[in-house]
Write a protein that holds these residues in place. Structure first.
Motif, PDB file in Angstrom:
ATOM      1  N   ASP A   1       0.804  -1.274  -0.172  1.00  0.00           N
ATOM      2  CA  ASP A   1      -0.163   0.187   0.017  1.00  0.00           C
ATOM      3  C   ASP A   1       0.494   1.464  -0.094  1.00  0.00           C
ATOM      4  O   ASP A   1       2.117   1.587   0.392  1.00  0.00           O
ATOM      5  CB  ASP A   1      -0.701   0.106   1.091  1.00  0.00           C
ATOM      6  CG  ASP A   1      -1.675  -1.211   1.266  1.00  0.00           C
ATOM      7  OD1 ASP A   1      -2.555  -1.318  -0.132  1.00  0.00           O
ATOM      8  OD2 ASP A   1      -2.711  -1.649   1.893  1.00  0.00           O
ATOM      9  N   GLU A   2       0.350   1.854  -0.790  1.00  0.00           N
ATOM     10  CA  GLU A   2       0.831   3.565  -0.643  1.00  0.00           C
ATOM     11  C   GLU A   2       1.029   4.361   0.105  1.00  0.00           C
ATOM     12  O   GLU A   2      -0.608   4.754   0.291  1.00  0.00           O
ATOM     13  CB  GLU A   2       0.901   4.119  -2.356  1.00  0.00           C
ATOM     14  CG  GLU A   2       1.979   3.085  -3.302  1.00  0.00           C
ATOM     15  CD  GLU A   2       2.306   4.089  -4.322  1.00  0.00           C
ATOM     16  OE1 GLU A   2       1.192   5.110  -5.117  1.00  0.00           O
ATOM     17  OE2 GLU A   2       3.276   3.670  -5.102  1.00  0.00           O
ATOM     18  N   VAL A   3       1.406   5.150   1.245  1.00  0.00           N
ATOM     19  CA  VAL A   3       0.773   5.976   2.018  1.00  0.00           C
ATOM     20  C   VAL A   3       1.497   6.984   2.363  1.00  0.00           C
ATOM     21  O   VAL A   3       2.593   7.269   2.155  1.00  0.00           O
ATOM     22  CB  VAL A   3       0.220   4.972   3.563  1.00  0.00           C
ATOM     23  CG1 VAL A   3      -0.006   3.577   3.327  1.00  0.00           C
ATOM     24  CG2 VAL A   3       2.097   4.605   3.985  1.00  0.00           C
ATOM     25  N   CYS A   4       0.737   7.570   3.130  1.00  0.00           N
ATOM     26  CA  CYS A   4       1.203   8.783   4.020  1.00  0.00           C
ATOM     27  C   CYS A   4       1.853   8.853   5.627  1.00  0.00           C
ATOM     28  O   CYS A   4      -0.224   8.077   5.899  1.00  0.00           O
ATOM     29  CB  CYS A   4       1.132  10.049   3.811  1.00  0.00           C
ATOM     30  SG  CYS A   4      -0.160  10.863   3.243  1.00  0.00           S
ATOM     31  N   ALA A   5       1.967   9.109   6.561  1.00  0.00           N
ATOM     32  CA  ALA A   5       1.941   8.900   7.623  1.00  0.00           C
ATOM     33  C   ALA A   5       2.573  10.204   8.662  1.00  0.00           C
ATOM     34  O   ALA A   5       3.210  10.997   8.032  1.00  0.00           O
ATOM     35  CB  ALA A   5       2.945   7.686   8.159  1.00  0.00           C
ATOM     36  N   LEU A   6       1.566  10.492   9.744  1.00  0.00           N
ATOM     37  CA  LEU A   6       1.740  11.371  10.859  1.00  0.00           C
ATOM     38  C   LEU A   6       2.984  10.670  11.476  1.00  0.00           C
ATOM     39  O   LEU A   6       2.654   9.610  12.636  1.00  0.00           O
ATOM     40  CB  LEU A   6       0.872  11.761  11.403  1.00  0.00           C
ATOM     41  CG  LEU A   6       0.530  12.618  12.514  1.00  0.00           C
ATOM     42  CD1 LEU A   6       1.118  13.936  12.245  1.00  0.00           C
ATOM     43  CD2 LEU A   6      -0.094  13.321  13.408  1.00  0.00           C
ATOM     44  N   LEU A   7       3.628  11.205  12.135  1.00  0.00           N
ATOM     45  CA  LEU A   7       4.691  10.710  13.121  1.00  0.00           C
ATOM     46  C   LEU A   7       5.253  11.583  14.391  1.00  0.00           C
ATOM     47  O   LEU A   7       5.501  13.050  14.500  1.00  0.00           O
ATOM     48  CB  LEU A   7       6.283  10.233  12.268  1.00  0.00           C
ATOM     49  CG  LEU A   7       5.829   9.749  10.515  1.00  0.00           C
ATOM     50  CD1 LEU A   7       7.351   9.578   9.874  1.00  0.00           C
ATOM     51  CD2 LEU A   7       5.725   8.638  10.822  1.00  0.00           C
ATOM     52  N   LEU A  47      -2.274   7.308   6.758  1.00  0.00           N
ATOM     53  CA  LEU A  47      -3.630   7.841   5.498  1.00  0.00           C
ATOM     54  C   LEU A  47      -3.077   7.088   4.376  1.00  0.00           C
ATOM     55  O   LEU A  47      -1.879   7.464   3.851  1.00  0.00           O
ATOM     56  CB  LEU A  47      -3.336   9.138   5.502  1.00  0.00           C
ATOM     57  CG  LEU A  47      -3.745  10.250   6.794  1.00  0.00           C
ATOM     58  CD1 LEU A  47      -3.058  11.690   6.825  1.00  0.00           C
ATOM     59  CD2 LEU A  47      -5.746   9.374   6.806  1.00  0.00           C
ATOM     60  N   PRO A  48      -4.008   6.394   3.821  1.00  0.00           N
ATOM     61  CA  PRO A  48      -3.653   6.524   1.446  1.00  0.00           C
ATOM     62  C   PRO A  48      -3.647   7.584   1.047  1.00  0.00           C
ATOM     63  O   PRO A  48      -3.478   9.384   1.416  1.00  0.00           O
ATOM     64  CB  PRO A  48      -4.651   6.126   1.780  1.00  0.00           C
ATOM     65  CG  PRO A  48      -6.315   6.301   2.216  1.00  0.00           C
ATOM     66  CD  PRO A  48      -5.354   6.886   3.288  1.00  0.00           C
ATOM     67  N   VAL A  49      -2.491   7.229   0.110  1.00  0.00           N
ATOM     68  CA  VAL A  49      -2.630   8.693  -0.793  1.00  0.00           C
ATOM     69  C   VAL A  49      -3.900   9.188  -2.061  1.00  0.00           C
ATOM     70  O   VAL A  49      -4.030   8.795  -2.142  1.00  0.00           O
ATOM     71  CB  VAL A  49      -0.855   8.451  -1.565  1.00  0.00           C
ATOM     72  CG1 VAL A  49      -1.509   9.440  -2.646  1.00  0.00           C
ATOM     73  CG2 VAL A  49       0.181   8.004  -1.026  1.00  0.00           C
ATOM     74  N   SER A 103       0.451  12.345  -5.705  1.00  0.00           N
ATOM     75  CA  SER A 103       1.806  11.348  -6.220  1.00  0.00           C
ATOM     76  C   SER A 103       2.259  11.183  -5.082  1.00  0.00           C
ATOM     77  O   SER A 103       2.039  11.783  -3.362  1.00  0.00           O
ATOM     78  CB  SER A 103       3.192  12.762  -6.984  1.00  0.00           C
ATOM     79  OG  SER A 103       3.966  12.911  -6.687  1.00  0.00           O
ATOM     80  N   LEU A 104       3.302  10.434  -5.094  1.00  0.00           N
ATOM     81  CA  LEU A 104       3.667   9.116  -4.001  1.00  0.00           C
ATOM     82  C   LEU A 104       4.764  10.231  -2.818  1.00  0.00           C
ATOM     83  O   LEU A 104       4.483  10.860  -1.655  1.00  0.00           O
ATOM     84  CB  LEU A 104       4.409   7.828  -3.867  1.00  0.00           C
ATOM     85  CG  LEU A 104       4.846   7.390  -2.944  1.00  0.00           C
ATOM     86  CD1 LEU A 104       3.403   6.930  -1.701  1.00  0.00           C
ATOM     87  CD2 LEU A 104       5.579   6.018  -2.977  1.00  0.00           C
ATOM     88  N   VAL A 105       5.404  11.216  -3.518  1.00  0.00           N
ATOM     89  CA  VAL A 105       5.901  12.247  -2.924  1.00  0.00           C
ATOM     90  C   VAL A 105       5.905  13.437  -2.552  1.00  0.00           C
ATOM     91  O   VAL A 105       5.696  13.349  -1.251  1.00  0.00           O
ATOM     92  CB  VAL A 105       7.371  12.243  -4.097  1.00  0.00           C
ATOM     93  CG1 VAL A 105       8.168  14.001  -3.659  1.00  0.00           C
ATOM     94  CG2 VAL A 105       8.281  11.619  -4.534  1.00  0.00           C
ATOM     95  N   GLU A 106       3.973  13.456  -3.065  1.00  0.00           N
ATOM     96  CA  GLU A 106       3.690  15.197  -2.832  1.00  0.00           C
ATOM     97  C   GLU A 106       2.907  15.318  -1.607  1.00  0.00           C
ATOM     98  O   GLU A 106       2.868  15.765  -0.937  1.00  0.00           O
ATOM     99  CB  GLU A 106       2.664  15.410  -3.575  1.00  0.00           C
ATOM    100  CG  GLU A 106       3.157  15.956  -5.167  1.00  0.00           C
ATOM    101  CD  GLU A 106       2.335  16.534  -5.818  1.00  0.00           C
ATOM    102  OE1 GLU A 106       2.638  17.060  -7.342  1.00  0.00           O
ATOM    103  OE2 GLU A 106       1.432  15.478  -6.488  1.00  0.00           O
ATOM    104  N   ALA A 107       2.820  13.430  -1.715  1.00  0.00           N
ATOM    105  CA  ALA A 107       1.930  12.468  -0.256  1.00  0.00           C
ATOM    106  C   ALA A 107       2.757  13.540   0.700  1.00  0.00           C
ATOM    107  O   ALA A 107       1.904  13.617   2.301  1.00  0.00           O
ATOM    108  CB  ALA A 107       1.626  11.694  -0.502  1.00  0.00           C
TER     109      ALA A 107
END
Length: 323
Positions: free
Chosen positions: A77-83, A100-102, A107-111
């Motif tokens: 899965d391509e995702v972004c995350a709060l850390l 969170l899902p992209v 794009s994956l980088v922009e996310a």
């Protein structure tokens, strides 16, 4: 990655993170630079107890491992995350409640530019009442990572928006929906706000400056207005006349995101992330809100990115470190 306080960063090998219960491991594609990273480097903003000391409060990437009890996510899965930390590493363990899902169309980088900014701004504005017709919100630092997101989310919720920014970022703020852009170097934002509201003042102020702006921010507010402080670039201590706040029925709030508990109620990161997914993510997918990327820098050149963020020539929007 390691560093001495105010010293250069050094890249070093570390054990791969392991997904604990309710966690996934993400292979990082990109991480955003936040002012909190610069503060941590300067020894002024340590991570919460038990969290990674590696810099990076948000990232995007691909899920490569699942911990026990994880449902709804799969390897690949391509995702972004709060850390709370760890975004500059090659891999990071993330609670699924902060994943969170992209969004569609991103794009994956922009996310990587989304989680911290959207979650912080949403936390600051979610309790605001619906704006009255023509009601104005004032956003300080309108060209920064938080400001560019705040302009868009407030507009999406029906506010007119005024933003402070340097003259060279006027066009950026206008393109995002700011009706009024105030050059903080040459204009008095109190006067501009009063003129734009026929003397009533702003219904809401989102502040990233802190102490040095407090008095003028209060002057800018309308009766029953609210202000939320999300950063203190201009200092942490100021005096305030409480009687004046009472007479004008002003609500003054301050908040941070990093130190919140992972779970445990409405103020937890889990609750904020879920609200963002339900409310803000559809706005992003629809194109009403977008990540604003000022520059991308190779991850191994993070020192250069930090210097750029701290310089007068910093671009508008987010700085991304890309692998």
């Amino acid at each position: 990655m390691r560093f001495e306080v105010d010293g250069p960063m050094e890249w070093a090998d570390a054990p791969d993170p392991v997904a604990g219960d309710g966690e996934v491991v993400v292979e990082v594609a990109a991480a955003a630079v936040n002012r909190a990273d610069l503060m941590q480097r300067a020894g002024k903003y340590p991570p919460p107890a038990g969290e990674s000391e590696v810099l990076g409060l948000e990232c995007s990437g691909t899920v490569v491992a699942l911990g026990a009890g994880v449902d709804g996510w799969s390897v690949g899965d391509e995702v972004c995350a709060l850390l709370a930390g760890g975004g500059y590493a090659e891999r990071v363990a993330v609670p699924v409640t902060q994943l969170l899902p992209v969004p569609e169309g991103v794009s994956l980088v922009e996310a990587a530019a989304l989680p911290e900014a959207v979650c912080t701004v949403w936390s600051a504005i979610r309790d605001l009442p619906e704006p009255e017709a023509g009601e104005l919100a004032l956003v300080h630092g309108g060209s920064g990572g938080m400001g560019t997101m705040a302009i868009q989310l407030l507009r999406a919720r029906g506010w007119r928006v005024a933003a402070t920014a340097s003259a060279r970022h006027r066009e950026l703020c206008t393109s995002l929906g700011a009706e009024i852009v105030i050059d903080y170097r040459s204009e008095d934002f109190v006067e501009v706000v009063r003129d734009a509201t026929e003397g009533r003042g702003a219904g809401f102020v989102l502040d990233v400056i802190g102490a040095s702006y407090l008095e003028r921010n209060l002057e800018s507010l309308a009766l029953d207005g609210a202000m939320t402080v999300i950063a203190v670039q201009g200092g942490t201590q100021a005096e305030v006349d409480l009687r004046r706040l009472m007479q004008r029925r002003v609500t003054l709030r301050a908040m941070t995101l990093r130190a919140r508990p992972r779970t445990g109620g409405r103020g937890s990161k889990a609750a904020v992330v879920q609200q963002v997914r339900d409310i803000a993510w559809p706005l992003i997918a629809a194109g009403d809100v977008r990540p604003v990327i000022g520059a991308t820098v190779p991850m191994l050149e993070a020192d250069r990115a930090h210097a750029l963020m701290g310089s007068p020539e910093a671009p508008g929007g987010k700085l991304l470190l890309v692998r």
